[in-house]
Design a protein around this motif. Structure first.
Motif, PDB file in Angstrom:
ATOM      1  N   GLU A   1      50.260 -31.133  46.954  1.00 48.85           N
ATOM      2  CA  GLU A   1      49.941 -31.155  45.520  1.00 48.85           C
ATOM      3  C   GLU A   1      49.100 -29.944  45.121  1.00 48.85           C
ATOM      4  O   GLU A   1      49.045 -29.574  43.948  1.00 48.85           O
ATOM      5  N   ILE A   2      48.465 -29.296  46.103  1.00 45.68           N
ATOM      6  CA  ILE A   2      47.627 -28.114  45.839  1.00 45.68           C
ATOM      7  C   ILE A   2      48.421 -26.985  45.180  1.00 45.68           C
ATOM      8  O   ILE A   2      47.853 -26.147  44.481  1.00 45.68           O
ATOM      9  N   THR A   3      49.742 -26.970  45.386  1.00 48.98           N
ATOM     10  CA  THR A   3      50.568 -25.892  44.805  1.00 48.98           C
ATOM     11  C   THR A   3      51.114 -26.257  43.425  1.00 48.98           C
ATOM     12  O   THR A   3      51.882 -25.494  42.845  1.00 48.98           O
ATOM     13  N   LYS A   4      50.708 -27.422  42.905  1.00 54.36           N
ATOM     14  CA  LYS A   4      51.250 -27.887  41.625  1.00 54.36           C
ATOM     15  C   LYS A   4      50.127 -28.201  40.641  1.00 54.36           C
ATOM     16  O   LYS A   4      50.122 -29.248  39.990  1.00 54.36           O
ATOM     17  N   LEU A   5      49.191 -27.284  40.537  1.00 59.42           N
ATOM     18  CA  LEU A   5      48.032 -27.481  39.674  1.00 59.42           C
ATOM     19  C   LEU A   5      48.162 -26.657  38.395  1.00 59.42           C
ATOM     20  O   LEU A   5      48.605 -25.508  38.434  1.00 59.42           O
ATOM     21  N   GLN A   6      47.743 -27.234  37.296  1.00 63.71           N
ATOM     22  CA  GLN A   6      47.742 -26.513  36.026  1.00 63.71           C
ATOM     23  C   GLN A   6      46.430 -25.735  35.866  1.00 63.71           C
ATOM     24  O   GLN A   6      45.387 -26.150  36.375  1.00 63.71           O
TER      25      GLN A   6
ATOM     26  N   LYS B   1      40.074  -4.798  35.224  1.00 63.16           N
ATOM     27  CA  LYS B   1      40.951  -5.061  36.356  1.00 63.16           C
ATOM     28  C   LYS B   1      40.611  -6.454  36.877  1.00 63.16           C
ATOM     29  O   LYS B   1      39.466  -6.744  37.202  1.00 63.16           O
ATOM     30  N   LEU B   2      41.621  -7.327  36.970  1.00 62.22           N
ATOM     31  CA  LEU B   2      41.408  -8.715  37.340  1.00 62.22           C
ATOM     32  C   LEU B   2      41.932  -8.991  38.753  1.00 62.22           C
ATOM     33  O   LEU B   2      43.075  -8.653  39.078  1.00 62.22           O
ATOM     34  N   ILE B   3      41.091  -9.630  39.562  1.00 61.72           N
ATOM     35  CA  ILE B   3      41.419  -9.918  40.951  1.00 61.72           C
ATOM     36  C   ILE B   3      41.259 -11.414  41.204  1.00 61.72           C
ATOM     37  O   ILE B   3      40.234 -12.009  40.847  1.00 61.72           O
ATOM     38  N   ALA B   4      42.264 -12.040  41.817  1.00 59.56           N
ATOM     39  CA  ALA B   4      42.140 -13.426  42.274  1.00 59.56           C
ATOM     40  C   ALA B   4      41.776 -13.386  43.759  1.00 59.56           C
ATOM     41  O   ALA B   4      42.409 -12.649  44.531  1.00 59.56           O
ATOM     42  N   PHE B   5      40.774 -14.172  44.149  1.00 57.91           N
ATOM     43  CA  PHE B   5      40.299 -14.142  45.536  1.00 57.91           C
ATOM     44  C   PHE B   5      39.967 -15.556  45.980  1.00 57.91           C
ATOM     45  O   PHE B   5      39.057 -16.186  45.443  1.00 57.91           O
ATOM     46  N   SER B   6      40.724 -16.052  46.955  1.00 59.63           N
ATOM     47  CA  SER B   6      40.628 -17.455  47.339  1.00 59.63           C
ATOM     48  C   SER B   6      40.507 -17.632  48.846  1.00 59.63           C
ATOM     49  O   SER B   6      40.951 -16.790  49.626  1.00 59.63           O
ATOM     50  N   ASN B   7      39.944 -18.765  49.238  1.00 60.10           N
ATOM     51  CA  ASN B   7      39.928 -19.154  50.645  1.00 60.10           C
ATOM     52  C   ASN B   7      41.294 -19.654  51.106  1.00 60.10           C
ATOM     53  O   ASN B   7      41.535 -19.815  52.300  1.00 60.10           O
ATOM     54  N   GLY B   8      42.195 -19.925  50.161  1.00 61.19           N
ATOM     55  CA  GLY B   8      43.505 -20.474  50.497  1.00 61.19           C
ATOM     56  C   GLY B   8      44.424 -19.482  51.181  1.00 61.19           C
ATOM     57  O   GLY B   8      44.225 -18.264  51.111  1.00 61.19           O
ATOM     58  N   LYS B   9      45.450 -20.012  51.845  1.00 58.39           N
ATOM     59  CA  LYS B   9      46.462 -19.172  52.492  1.00 58.39           C
ATOM     60  C   LYS B   9      47.157 -18.290  51.448  1.00 58.39           C
ATOM     61  O   LYS B   9      47.346 -18.708  50.304  1.00 58.39           O
ATOM     62  N   PRO B  10      47.591 -17.084  51.840  1.00 61.41           N
ATOM     63  CA  PRO B  10      48.256 -16.184  50.885  1.00 61.41           C
ATOM     64  C   PRO B  10      49.462 -16.811  50.192  1.00 61.41           C
ATOM     65  O   PRO B  10      49.609 -16.687  48.977  1.00 61.41           O
ATOM     66  N   ASP B  11      50.346 -17.486  50.950  1.00 65.06           N
ATOM     67  CA  ASP B  11      51.542 -18.054  50.324  1.00 65.06           C
ATOM     68  C   ASP B  11      51.199 -19.208  49.386  1.00 65.06           C
ATOM     69  O   ASP B  11      51.813 -19.372  48.327  1.00 65.06           O
ATOM     70  N   VAL B  12      50.187 -19.997  49.755  1.00 67.67           N
ATOM     71  CA  VAL B  12      49.747 -21.092  48.890  1.00 67.67           C
ATOM     72  C   VAL B  12      49.112 -20.530  47.622  1.00 67.67           C
ATOM     73  O   VAL B  12      49.403 -20.981  46.504  1.00 67.67           O
TER      74      VAL B  12
END
Length: 220
Positions: A87-92, A110-121
């Motif tokens: 369900e983590i990949t189906k969030l609004q 310049k906007l950067i997204a940076f997460s602890n999550g896996k790259p594909d997720v």
């Protein structure tokens, strides 16, 4: 100093975790299930980094879900856990996110997204939420294999974009993410999402906002 890049945490800062929370609570048949599991996930990601190891976020998520399921007298197969946590990949995105990002993009930040999550997720999340195209860079800690709030994770982004800490703004709804960025000398913005609060033993962020749409006026 006006920032040159703005770095965004993703989960709970930009994306609403309620669907995942509901899925986890339904599986565990307890309204506190998510509140027990999610902090355990964050805790063990830090254990991995502090002990010099790395397992990806999805692996840690599944392992910690299996750990806590016994507390609720439940037992799940690996495949069942994978399906629950998918369900983590189906969030609004929160309603303020897309217009807020568009404002900043149109103002030439310049906007950067940076997460602890896996790259594909991470990429699947941003695509599903229809905000992936607004980012100039999308990065996972997997590129450095050190979880936020380890200081080296923030420095990785600074080095990647050849920018000083003072020229970068970290935006997050987590006090621990704000604290890490502060101690790496970045500017910080706390997003006041429901149920989120700051850590009293840390310095205040440079500013707090109720919505992403409030950021531009703070830095213009």
């Amino acid at each position: 100093m006006k920032p040159r890049i703005i770095i965004f945490d993703v989960n709970e800062t930009l994306l609403n975790l309620i669907p995942l929370k509901e899925e986890v609570n339904a599986a565990l048949e307890n309204e506190m299930g998510f509140e027990v599991w999610f902090p355990k996930l964050l805790h063990y990601s830090l254990v991995e980094t502090s002990t010099g190891n790395y397992s990806d976020f999805s692996e840690i998520a599944a392992a910690t879900f299996k750990m806590i399921s016994g507390k609720f007298e439940k037992k799940f197969s690996d495949e069942e856990i994978k399906n629950i946590l998918s369900e983590i990949t189906k969030l609004q995105a929160y309603p303020d996110v897309k217009p807020g990002l568009e404002q900043l993009k149109n103002a030439d930040f310049k906007l950067i997204a940076f997460s602890n999550g896996k790259p594909d997720v991470l990429k699947a999340q941003l695509k599903y939420a229809e905000i992936d195209f607004l980012f100039d860079g999308i990065h996972s800690v997997e590129e450095i294999k050190k979880y936020k709030p380890n200081l080296e994770s923030y420095r990785f982004i600074l080095n990647k974009y050849k920018i000083s800490p003072e020229s970068a703004l970290m935006v997050a709804a987590h006090a621990w993410d704000i604290l890490g960025a502060q101690r790496a000398n970045l500017q910080t913005c706390f997003v006041e999402r429901p149920g989120k609060s700051l850590y009293e033993l840390a310095e205040d962020p440079d500013f707090s906002v109720p919505k992403i749409t409030s950021i531009l006026e703070k830095i213009s």
